[in-house]
Write a protein that holds these residues in place. Structure first.
Motif, PDB file in Angstrom:
ATOM      1  N   SER A 310       0.670  -1.229  -0.081  1.00  0.00           N
ATOM      2  CA  SER A 310      -0.103   0.085   0.070  1.00  0.00           C
ATOM      3  C   SER A 310       0.846   1.229   0.011  1.00  0.00           C
ATOM      4  N   LEU A 311       0.494   2.261  -0.912  1.00  0.00           N
ATOM      5  CA  LEU A 311       1.114   3.628  -0.750  1.00  0.00           C
ATOM      6  C   LEU A 311       0.142   4.725  -0.458  1.00  0.00           C
ATOM      7  N   ASP A 312      -0.943   4.430   0.036  1.00  0.00           N
ATOM      8  CA  ASP A 312      -2.083   5.372   0.413  1.00  0.00           C
ATOM      9  C   ASP A 312      -1.668   6.283   1.590  1.00  0.00           C
ATOM     10  N   THR A 313      -0.765   5.935   2.397  1.00  0.00           N
ATOM     11  CA  THR A 313      -0.558   6.652   3.390  1.00  0.00           C
ATOM     12  C   THR A 313       0.834   7.708   3.411  1.00  0.00           C
ATOM     13  N   VAL A 314       1.356   7.988   2.212  1.00  0.00           N
ATOM     14  CA  VAL A 314       2.348   8.630   1.764  1.00  0.00           C
ATOM     15  C   VAL A 314       2.403  10.171   2.964  1.00  0.00           C
ATOM     16  N   GLN A 353       9.135  12.079  -1.114  1.00  0.00           N
ATOM     17  CA  GLN A 353       7.611  11.842  -0.957  1.00  0.00           C
ATOM     18  C   GLN A 353       6.799  12.194  -2.379  1.00  0.00           C
ATOM     19  N   GLN A 354       7.156  13.063  -3.068  1.00  0.00           N
ATOM     20  CA  GLN A 354       6.834  13.286  -4.393  1.00  0.00           C
ATOM     21  C   GLN A 354       7.037  11.807  -5.245  1.00  0.00           C
ATOM     22  N   TRP A 355       7.990  11.524  -5.180  1.00  0.00           N
ATOM     23  CA  TRP A 355       8.044  10.128  -6.065  1.00  0.00           C
ATOM     24  C   TRP A 355       7.329   9.139  -5.384  1.00  0.00           C
ATOM     25  N   LEU A 356       7.143   8.656  -4.250  1.00  0.00           N
ATOM     26  CA  LEU A 356       6.353   7.764  -3.958  1.00  0.00           C
ATOM     27  C   LEU A 356       4.820   8.191  -4.237  1.00  0.00           C
ATOM     28  N   LYS A 357       4.417   9.287  -4.207  1.00  0.00           N
ATOM     29  CA  LYS A 357       2.934   9.687  -4.547  1.00  0.00           C
ATOM     30  C   LYS A 357       2.763   9.711  -5.971  1.00  0.00           C
ATOM     31  N   LYS A 358       3.875   9.764  -6.791  1.00  0.00           N
ATOM     32  CA  LYS A 358       3.874   9.692  -8.171  1.00  0.00           C
ATOM     33  C   LYS A 358       3.771   8.260  -8.752  1.00  0.00           C
ATOM     34  N   ARG A 359       4.356   7.522  -7.928  1.00  0.00           N
ATOM     35  CA  ARG A 359       4.271   5.981  -8.073  1.00  0.00           C
ATOM     36  C   ARG A 359       2.912   5.432  -7.726  1.00  0.00           C
ATOM     37  N   ASP A 360       2.435   5.846  -6.636  1.00  0.00           N
ATOM     38  CA  ASP A 360       0.887   5.352  -6.111  1.00  0.00           C
ATOM     39  C   ASP A 360      -0.040   5.915  -7.552  1.00  0.00           C
ATOM     40  N   ILE A 361       0.222   6.989  -7.923  1.00  0.00           N
ATOM     41  CA  ILE A 361      -0.813   7.385  -8.915  1.00  0.00           C
ATOM     42  C   ILE A 361      -0.637   6.504 -10.273  1.00  0.00           C
ATOM     43  N   SER A 362       0.417   6.380 -10.485  1.00  0.00           N
ATOM     44  CA  SER A 362       0.865   5.594 -11.675  1.00  0.00           C
ATOM     45  C   SER A 362       0.367   4.146 -11.709  1.00  0.00           C
ATOM     46  N   LYS A 363       0.235   3.445 -10.428  1.00  0.00           N
ATOM     47  CA  LYS A 363       0.021   2.147 -10.318  1.00  0.00           C
ATOM     48  C   LYS A 363      -1.537   2.106 -10.293  1.00  0.00           C
ATOM     49  N   LEU A 399      10.881   3.553   8.583  1.00  0.00           N
ATOM     50  CA  LEU A 399      10.506   2.295   8.260  1.00  0.00           C
ATOM     51  C   LEU A 399       9.372   1.922   7.091  1.00  0.00           C
ATOM     52  N   ASP A 400       8.433   2.831   7.314  1.00  0.00           N
ATOM     53  CA  ASP A 400       7.256   2.830   6.533  1.00  0.00           C
ATOM     54  C   ASP A 400       7.579   3.343   5.025  1.00  0.00           C
ATOM     55  N   ILE A 401       8.796   4.312   5.181  1.00  0.00           N
ATOM     56  CA  ILE A 401       9.073   4.865   3.645  1.00  0.00           C
ATOM     57  C   ILE A 401       9.926   3.628   3.015  1.00  0.00           C
ATOM     58  N   MET A 402      10.815   3.068   4.000  1.00  0.00           N
ATOM     59  CA  MET A 402      11.641   2.026   3.319  1.00  0.00           C
ATOM     60  C   MET A 402      10.886   0.619   2.724  1.00  0.00           C
ATOM     61  N   ARG A 403       9.618   0.475   3.614  1.00  0.00           N
ATOM     62  CA  ARG A 403       8.632  -0.559   3.310  1.00  0.00           C
ATOM     63  C   ARG A 403       8.130  -0.218   1.947  1.00  0.00           C
ATOM     64  N   MET A 404       8.027   0.946   1.364  1.00  0.00           N
ATOM     65  CA  MET A 404       7.441   1.150   0.281  1.00  0.00           C
ATOM     66  C   MET A 404       8.646   1.403  -0.818  1.00  0.00           C
ATOM     67  N   LEU A 405       9.592   1.777  -0.557  1.00  0.00           N
ATOM     68  CA  LEU A 405      10.704   1.890  -1.419  1.00  0.00           C
ATOM     69  C   LEU A 405      11.353   0.612  -2.059  1.00  0.00           C
ATOM     70  N   VAL A 406      11.286  -0.487  -1.127  1.00  0.00           N
ATOM     71  CA  VAL A 406      12.199  -1.825  -1.414  1.00  0.00           C
ATOM     72  C   VAL A 406      11.199  -2.512  -2.470  1.00  0.00           C
ATOM     73  N   LEU A 407       9.942  -2.039  -2.665  1.00  0.00           N
ATOM     74  CA  LEU A 407       9.100  -2.708  -3.667  1.00  0.00           C
ATOM     75  C   LEU A 407       9.471  -2.480  -5.245  1.00  0.00           C
ATOM     76  N   HIS A 408      10.473  -1.412  -5.198  1.00  0.00           N
ATOM     77  CA  HIS A 408      10.931  -0.952  -6.560  1.00  0.00           C
ATOM     78  C   HIS A 408      12.198  -1.842  -6.885  1.00  0.00           C
ATOM     79  N   PRO A 409      12.230  -2.630  -7.924  1.00  0.00           N
ATOM     80  CA  PRO A 409      13.302  -3.490  -8.405  1.00  0.00           C
ATOM     81  C   PRO A 409      14.630  -2.827  -8.158  1.00  0.00           C
ATOM     82  N   ARG A 410      15.052  -1.721  -8.719  1.00  0.00           N
ATOM     83  CA  ARG A 410      16.364  -1.386  -8.725  1.00  0.00           C
ATOM     84  C   ARG A 410      16.577  -0.954  -7.279  1.00  0.00           C
ATOM     85  N   ILE A 411      15.584  -0.421  -6.695  1.00  0.00           N
ATOM     86  CA  ILE A 411      16.047   0.130  -4.990  1.00  0.00           C
ATOM     87  C   ILE A 411      16.277  -1.296  -4.228  1.00  0.00           C
TER      88      ILE A 411
END
Length: 643
Positions: A310-314, A353-363, A399-411
């Motif tokens: 989930s990326l809803d809580t960014v 923050q903006q990158w995670l929000k943008k990724r949420d919208i794109s998904k 840790l919540d930010i890291m949780r969202m980040l590590v789902l990206h393959p390159r990260i």
């Protein structure tokens, strides 16, 4: 700490390709490339298997070109584990002039180390050559020597050594894939050091040998070296081997099981050869007892890890983080003090923050995701600073930010190659704190988010392999799992059960890949998780099942949950725990895990859950419990029969 990676490029033709290729092929080829990779003070290349040397001391002399591929963050110990895994693919026997040569090896190595391939002018040379008239003419010869090629141009192979390594040059007189032996000592060593071996005795003047030879090659090579090892002996050349083995006629096939003679026959009987090979393989590698069980409920288990995507809580997470940073500033110094983050770091935090929000919208909209470049160049150092700055109890937004980040393959690759061992440090700290204050207010949120981060680390192959790689990563993962499985907080127990499931699923897929997969999901070898590690995890999971079956719902149910909801929650926890047990022990050989669970009386515990029907109600859970009971029983009996 980063390490420079260099690609050394050699010309095997010593300049002849540049001067003669246009006239011979109608196409200019500048060099016949051989490449190697220089890293950690050694030059690695593919020849008679994977080899290494002091840079510029190989048989090729000085390279014609040295290409700076960049720097790697991968620790040397992880690199060497990767190399050990590569040795199963890049063997001397697996060499293919067009498809599996030194340049393919260098390309895979550079992709692993720095995330980019070697120049395409090197890797495209086989296809370029095959597109020439000479290449199309010579393709049948090459494929006759090395097997079919994946390159699509019409028939044609090449002159030896054209695309790769010294192995093509050294083996230019050998046109068989199964190795030939002229040394008695070397043949005896092969028989002694392999579980199943078939030796084919032939001779140059034997007409039946020419008929059976391609059948023998196909049968042995199709089974693979992990099943059976083939060897050929030409008695017209190696007559002393024939005398030692008392073989006087050809063709003769002698089969060996664990160094002892198993069977023998003479003649070009294809059916007998096929059945003899199958019988030897069956005797050497009998099917696991689990393979004959009907495991319908186990087969229905998800083959993907349990993730928390989930990326809803960014915005909420970053707002909470800002509050905590302000509190740290207020505690550290008085008015007018410098901010915890400087301007550049504040901007970088905003970019995350903006990158995670943008990724949420794109998904959600199924549009193109933001690039890694948009995340900003210093995101990882900033994350590390936040971890080291905030008090332990306030770490959960990070840790919540890291949780969202590590789902990206390159990260996830970045954290798998992390010399600072960020995840290791986090999991170890959380496990130690939770062990000291289980379920307490100090660690509840941090523990929960750490577990979600650990689960998400199993979302990509590279990071999940790192999580279970020998050393600190594996130990911290185990420590986090063991200390949270028995938490008094249901939500923490459920997430810990999810982590247990993800670990078990990784093990099961490594041993027995899904039918639609391309192969096993590698760890760092055949199954590099040592028995002690697995036994500790299994013991903790079994203990958690026992505890879960005796939990008093009235004592843990929050006021907002009724007893039915709490019961379903407990059953879901049990389902994940039992599923993780199934994945841990399915087709595991040796079956020490099943023996341990039998000693711990887990089958009896599961039996009480099923018969009393106080906790387990769902048919799926009941069915899985019954199948796990049977898996434990059959594997433990099989293990006992071997002792």
């Amino acid at each position: 700490m980063s390490t420079k990676v260099m690609l050394y490029v050699y010309d095997l033709s010593q300049g002849m390709a540049r001067s003669m290729s246009l006239g011979l092929m109608g196409q200019q080829i500048d060099a016949i490339y051989h490449t190697s990779v220089v890293v950690f003070g050694r030059e690695f290349y593919y020849g008679q298997g994977i080899m290494s040397a002091i840079p510029e001391t190989t048989m090729h002399g000085r390279p014609m070109e040295r290409i700076d591929m960049g720097e790697t963050e991968i620790p040397q110990e992880i690199f060497m584990e990767f190399m050990d895994n590569m040795r199963h693919t890049f063997t001397a026997e697996a060499y293919h002039l067009l498809d599996n040569n030194c340049n393919n090896f260098s390309n895979e190595l550079c992709n692993f180390l720095v995330g980019q391939p070697i120049p395409s002018r090197i890797t495209s040379l086989p296809a370029d050559f095959l597109n020439t008239p000479l290449g199309q003419t010579m393709r049948p010869m090459i494929e006759g020597m090395f097997g079919p090629s994946r390159h699509t141009p019409s028939p044609a192979p090449s002159t030896l050594g054209l695309f790769g390594t010294e192995s093509a040059i050294v083996n230019s007189t050998h046109n068989q894939s199964v190795p030939s032996f002229t040394s008695l000592d070397a043949l005896r060593a092969v028989i002694r050091n392999n579980t199943a071996v078939v030796v084919y005795f032939t001779s140059a003047t034997c007409p039946p040998c020419r008929v059976i030879a391609p059948v023998f090659e196909e049968l042995v090579l199709s089974k693979g070296e992990n099943q059976i090892k083939g060897a050929k002996v030409d008695l017209s050349v190696a007559y002393q081997i024939g005398q030692a083995f008392e073989v006087r006629s050809t063709p003769t096939f002698v089969f060996y099981l664990r160094g002892e003679k198993f069977s023998q026959f003479s003649g070009a009987n294809q059916a007998e050869l096929r059945s003899s090979i199958d019988l030897l393989i069956y005797s050497a590698h009998p099917p696991h007892p689990h393979s004959i069980l009907r495991l319908d409920h186990y087969a229905k288990l998800s083959g993907v890890p349990i993730l928390f995507p989930s990326l809803d809580t960014v915005d909420t997470v970053f707002s909470k983080l800002g509050t905590f940073l302000q509190a740290v500033k207020g505690l550290d110094s008085g008015a007018g003090s410098e901010a915890i983050l400087n301007d550049a770091e504040t901007k970088q935090l905003d970019k995350i923050q903006q990158w995670l929000k943008k990724r949420d919208i794109s998904k959600k909209n199924k549009t193109q995701e933001p690039t890694l470049g948009e995340l900003g160049p210093t995101w990882k150092p900033l994350i590390n600073k936040l971890i080291n700055t905030l008090p332990y109890e306030n770490l959960f937004p990070v840790l919540d930010i890291m949780r969202m980040l590590v789902l990206h393959p390159r990260i996830s690759e970045v954290y798998a190659k992390d010399g600072n061992l960020t995840l290791v440090s986090v999991f170890k700290t959380v496990a130690e704190k939770d062990d000291a204050h289980p379920g307490g207010p100090l660690s509840k949120a941090v523990t929960l988010l750490s577990l979600r981060l650990a689960c998400n680390s199993f979302g990509t192959p590279v990071l999940s392999t790192y999580m279970l790689s020998p050393g600190a990563a594996r130990e911290s993962t185990k420590q986090l799992l063991i200390t949270t499985l028995l938490s008094p907080v249901p939500q923490i127990r459920q997430t810990a059960a999810s982590l247990a499931f993800d670990i078990g699923m990784k093990l099961a897929r490594a041993r027995d890949p899904a039918p639609d997969s391309t192969g096993p999901t590698p760890l760092t070898g055949k199954d590099d998780l040592d028995e002690d590690w697995k036994m500790e995890c299994l013991s903790a999971i079994a203990n958690a099942i026992v505890q879960e079956s005796h939990v008093d719902s009235s004592s843990i149910t929050p006021p907002t949950l009724n007893k039915d909801t709490a019961a379903k929650e407990r059953e879901e926890i049990l389902y994940r725990l039992v599923a993780s047990i199934a994945n841990f022990i399915y087709k595991d050989d040796p079956a020490t895990g099943a023996v341990l669970l039998s000693v711990l009386t887990l089958p009896e515990t599961l039996d009480s859950l099923i018969k009393e029907h106080k906790v387990v109600q769902s048919k799926n859970v009941i069915g899985l419990c019954q199948e796990v009971q049977e898996m434990i029983r059959t594997a433990a009996e099989s293990q006992g029969s071997r002792v």
